[in-house]
Design a protein around this motif. Structure first.
Motif, short mmCIF file in Angstrom:
data_model
loop_
_atom_site.label_atom_id
_atom_site.label_comp_id
_atom_site.label_asym_id
_atom_site.label_seq_id
_atom_site.Cartn_x
_atom_site.Cartn_y
_atom_site.Cartn_z
N GLY A 11 0.80 -1.21 0.00
CA GLY A 11 0.00 0.00 0.00
C GLY A 11 0.83 1.26 0.00
O GLY A 11 0.35 2.32 -0.34
N ASP A 12 2.07 1.20 0.33
CA ASP A 12 2.92 2.38 0.37
C ASP A 12 3.50 2.73 -0.99
O ASP A 12 4.25 3.69 -1.10
CB ASP A 12 4.08 2.15 1.35
N GLY A 15 0.32 5.47 -2.90
CA GLY A 15 -0.82 6.06 -2.26
C GLY A 15 -2.06 5.21 -2.51
O GLY A 15 -2.00 4.09 -2.98
N SER A 16 -3.19 5.75 -2.22
CA SER A 16 -4.44 5.02 -2.39
C SER A 16 -5.38 5.81 -3.31
O SER A 16 -5.24 7.01 -3.47
CB SER A 16 -5.10 4.78 -1.04
#
Length: 140
Positions: A11-12, A15-16
């Motif tokens: 997830g790093d 970003g999301s």
């Protein structure tokens, strides 16, 4: 050679995605497809429009009467099958004896006058035909 990613958490990596915007896009697409879709029956499921409710011979089995408008020996004639009539009144009387459901087609040959074609159409109307059509004769 180290093939492991530098970041331990996947997830790093970048970003999301903003979920609020994605939900808005999904709802806009849903509304678009609902508004533009057609809920009518397809043509294969519709009933035929020319069904007869009477018993016996239906109107779809009859063919329209054909009046040939020709010019012979300097005068116009109206031919209905084997019968030739020289006047509009005689044609009207003849047409009144025929069934009205299938309609009438006036087939005008090249040598006939416009007045004769109009007379044949008027005779069909006077005889009570509601389905009238004009058909030019095929040239040889």
């Amino acid at each position: 050679m180290n093939f492991r990613p530098k970041h331990k958490d996947i997830g790093d990596l970048g970003g999301s995605l903003p979920m609020t915007s994605m939900i808005d896009v999904v709802f806009l697409l849903l509304v678009f497809f609902l508004v533009t879709s057609s809920f009518a029956l397809s043509e294969e499921h519709l009933s035929a429009a020319a069904k007869s409710e009477r018993k016996g011979q239906s109107s779809t089995e009859l063919t329209p009467q054909i009046i040939d408008v020709v010019r012979r020996d300097g005068r116009d004639l109206f031919l209905l099958g084997e019968t030739a009539t020289p006047s509009q009144d005689a044609l009207t009387k003849l047409l009144r004896t025929l069934p009205k459901d299938p309609g009438v087609a006036v087939r005008v040959h090249d040598d006939a006058t416009v007045q004769a074609a109009a007379s044949a159409l008027q005779a069909a109307e006077n005889a009570g035909f509601t389905k009238r059509s004009y058909v030019p004769a095929a040239s040889p």
